[in-house]
Design a protein around this motif. Structure first.
Motif, mmCIF file in Angstrom:
data_model
loop_
_atom_site.group_PDB
_atom_site.id
_atom_site.type_symbol
_atom_site.label_atom_id
_atom_site.label_comp_id
_atom_site.label_asym_id
_atom_site.label_seq_id
_atom_site.Cartn_x
_atom_site.Cartn_y
_atom_site.Cartn_z
ATOM 1 N N CYS A 91 0.842 -1.198 0.000
ATOM 2 C CA CYS A 91 0.000 0.000 0.000
ATOM 3 C C CYS A 91 0.877 1.248 0.000
ATOM 4 O O CYS A 91 1.893 1.313 0.705
ATOM 5 C CB CYS A 91 -0.891 -0.021 1.241
ATOM 6 N N HIS A 93 0.130 4.002 1.227
ATOM 7 C CA HIS A 93 -0.074 4.813 2.422
ATOM 8 C C HIS A 93 1.052 4.525 3.413
ATOM 9 O O HIS A 93 2.020 5.281 3.486
ATOM 10 C CB HIS A 93 -1.459 4.546 3.026
ATOM 11 N N CYS A 109 -7.003 -2.320 1.431
ATOM 12 C CA CYS A 109 -5.939 -2.384 2.433
ATOM 13 C C CYS A 109 -6.567 -2.574 3.812
ATOM 14 O O CYS A 109 -7.450 -1.803 4.211
ATOM 15 C CB CYS A 109 -5.100 -1.115 2.387
ATOM 16 N N HIS A 112 -5.829 0.871 6.891
ATOM 17 C CA HIS A 112 -6.571 2.132 7.050
ATOM 18 C C HIS A 112 -7.637 2.301 5.978
ATOM 19 O O HIS A 112 -8.161 3.396 5.805
ATOM 20 C CB HIS A 112 -5.607 3.328 7.029
ATOM 21 N N SER A 114 -7.647 1.944 2.506
ATOM 22 C CA SER A 114 -7.474 2.398 1.122
ATOM 23 C C SER A 114 -7.980 1.329 0.164
ATOM 24 O O SER A 114 -7.838 0.134 0.418
ATOM 25 C CB SER A 114 -5.998 2.674 0.823
HETATM 26 S S1 FES Z 1 -1.351 1.251 4.961
HETATM 27 FE FE1 FES Z 1 -2.888 0.932 3.530
HETATM 28 S S2 FES Z 1 -4.361 2.386 4.000
HETATM 29 FE FE2 FES Z 1 -2.809 2.736 5.443
#
Ligand code: FES
Length: 167
Positions: A91, A93, A109, A112, A114
């Motif tokens: 991911c 993020h 994901c 969080h 995503s």
């Molecule tokens: S690590 Fe994937 S949304 Fe935060």
């Protein structure tokens, strides 16, 4: 009446000039050697040896339509009607591994929330960028070579060689 000679003073070893110079020069040379050693150490790079990011992933034509997960190498190999590409299962993020949900045709994901399309574009969530495509090439024998050290995620660039194979 008392004896003024102190026995401890008589037992002190005599420091000769030669002994003093021997230890003084010894200490100075040790200091000099450690200083030179410290300076020379800066010329040696701190190298972290990691395994190669390049690997063979079977025959190109053996991949079925859809998403195939290579957990050991943390990549997805995706084959659609036009061709084949690979994506790093990380991911954008904070680096968790999204999961593929075929019924929704998206990666989600677990960390969080995503969401990414099968092309890697962000559909929802805090991820700031599309998923990274990895370099995929085909050997003359039809083997798929993946190199995770070469990545692209910009539309228009990620859809061409070496990040896409027309099959
Ligand atoms: S690590 Fe994937 S949304 Fe935060």
């Amino acid at each position: 009446m008392s004896d003024t000679t102190e026995p401890s003073a008589l037992n002190q070893p005599e420091i000769t000039r030669r002994t003093f110079l021997f230890w003084g020069w010894g200490a100075f040379l040790a200091f000099l050697a450690s200083s030179v050693g410290s300076v020379l150490r800066f010329f040696l790079p701190n190298v972290l040896y990691e395994p190669s990011q390049k690997f063979r992933a079977g025959k190109v034509l053996d991949y079925p339509l859809g998403v195939t997960i290579d957990k050991a190498n943390r990549v997805w190999i995706i084959r659609d009607s036009k061709g084949l590409y690979g994506m790093w299962a990380r991911c954008t993020h904070l680096g968790c591994t999204p999961n593929w949900f075929p019924a929704e045709a998206r990666f989600r994901c677990p960390c969080h929330g995503s969401n990414f399309s099968a092309e890697g574009d962000v559909i929802a969530g805090p991820a700031p960028k599309p998923l990274w495509r990895v370099q995929v090439t085909q050997t003359p024998q039809g083997d798929l070579l993946v190199d995770k050290a070469v990545m692209e995620n910009r539309p228009g660039f990620r859809d061409k060689a070496p990040f896409f194979i027309n099959v």
